[in-house]
Write an enzyme that holds these catalytic residues in place. Structure first.
Site, mmCIF file in Angstrom:
data_model
loop_
_atom_site.group_PDB
_atom_site.id
_atom_site.type_symbol
_atom_site.label_atom_id
_atom_site.label_comp_id
_atom_site.label_asym_id
_atom_site.label_seq_id
_atom_site.Cartn_x
_atom_site.Cartn_y
_atom_site.Cartn_z
ATOM 1 C CG ASP A 1 -5.239 -0.771 3.526
ATOM 2 O OD1 ASP A 1 -5.849 0.050 2.736
ATOM 3 O OD2 ASP A 1 -5.454 -1.915 3.698
ATOM 4 C CG HIS B 1 -1.854 -1.102 1.392
ATOM 5 N ND1 HIS B 1 -3.042 -1.431 0.413
ATOM 6 C CD2 HIS B 1 -1.926 -2.156 2.091
ATOM 7 C CE1 HIS B 1 -3.675 -2.469 0.678
ATOM 8 N NE2 HIS B 1 -3.100 -2.912 1.580
#
Length: 359
Positions: A268, A94
């Site tokens: 995230d 991420h």
């Protein structure tokens, strides 16, 4: 190939990169696996289980000193020094939400492949999907808990009772996370509204849920119309490799009644709430504008045994390819190649490069 499995160090993250059954599959093919002491204990996998599967139990330094490192969550700052040139790292990253990690991966010389950007020709994200299913289901479970008065919520039971209206759940995004959030909310007896900009997806959701959920095309006006009646909002917006759009501005959050809750599963990747900040399983919420905000980036970590097994069911075929072919696997498997984010000091994933054009 020599493969290392570190113990996760993120707050209350008890998932583990490889289960004993995955280790056995690798060892049966001649690969050598080292698992950090107690890496799987939080998910119910003891060191003895790994030893029976063929793994060696080792220290953190030992497992990081391997050709391929398989994790669940992104390396944290205290792990940056363990990253090495000529090493393959396979985990959730991420990067669009974390400039510091992106820079650290580039500086280390590691080749980093992200679960969340492995992409099939159909556009599906096979390694993100199992965790999205779990995160979507947990988002409503968590949200229902936060609405309890003792947790600072407005004291609403999502399912209601005879004579009292059920709670209202607004789901932003009709992908995997949003679908699973809606499924659980409907199962609890809540009223559910799903907002999405994809008419085709809304049609698919109509086939799935019928008239039980209200399916709405997402516009600024529509969003502002539903928020004043919402008890729980689930952020389920996905933009692969990129930060999601900011749908809940501070002014829109202020439209929500006092004591309501937001659970942003997209946190995230940066989240879809303007003023959202990262929280943790130890301290999952904070109150701002009289609304509870939950920004836990590893929701599936709450159910590590289920989540580890579900993740391994999807990741193992790709781990086997990486173990057999090394870097060449990224060329031989086009889906796996899409997962490549950083290679030997270079940022290569198009969406992440777009986010950090100066790196």
């Amino acid at each position: 190939m020599d493969i290392g499995v570190p113990k996760e160090i993120k707050d209350q993250e008890y998932r583990v990169g490889l289960s004993p059954s995955s280790v056995r599959a690798l060892c049966e093919r001649g690969h050598r696996v080292s698992v950090q002491t107690n890496a799987g204990a939080g998910a119910g996998f003891e060191d003895a289980d790994y030893e029976r599967a063929g793994a060696a139990i080792a220290s953190a330094a030992d497992v990081w000193d391997r050709e391929l490192v398989v994790k669940v969550k992104e390396p944290l700052p205290e792990e940056y020094d363990r990253l090495q040139p000529q090493q393959l790292l396979f985990t959730f990253l991420h990067l669009a939400a974390d400039r510091g990690l992106t820079a650290a991966l580039m500086a280390s010389g590691v080749t980093a492949v992200a679960y969340e950007t492995v992409e099939l020709p159909s556009g599906k994200l096979p390694l993100l999907m199992p965790m999205s299913v779990i995160a979507g289901r947990l988002a409503v479970q968590f949200g229902a808990h936060f609405l309890e008065r003792a947790q600072g919520g407005r004291g609403v039971l999502l399912g209601g009772v005879p004579g009292v209206a059920p709670g209202q759940v607004v789901v932003l995004g009709g992908g995997t996370v949003g679908t699973e959030a809606a499924r659980i909310a409907l199962g609890l007896g809540a009223r559910v509204q799903i907002l999405d900009v994809n008419i085709e997806r809304l049609s698919e959701l109509e086939t799935l849920f019928g008239s039980r959920a209200e399916l709405l095309y997402s516009t600024s006006a529509q969003l502002e119309a539903v928020l004043p009646a919402a008890d729980l909002v689930v952020g389920a917006v996905l933009a692969p490799g990129k930060r999601p759009p900011t749908l809940l501005t501070r002014d829109r959050v202020r439209l929500m009644p006092p004591g309501t809750a937001i659970v942003d599963v997209a946190v995230d990747q940066g989240g879809c709430v303007e003023n959202l900040r990262l929280t943790s399983h130890s301290h999952p919420t904070y109150r701002e504008d009289d609304v509870l905000h939950c920004g836990v980036p590893n929701l599936p970590g709450a159910v590590p045994r289920t989540a580890t097994q579900a993740l391994n069911n999807s990741t193992l075929p790709y781990v086997l390819r990486l173990a057999q072919h090394g870097y060449e696997a990224l060329k031989l498997d086009l889906a796996l190649g899409k997962g490549l984010n950083v290679r030997e000091g270079r940022l290569v994933h198009p969406a992440v490069k777009e986010t950090f054009p100066d790196l």
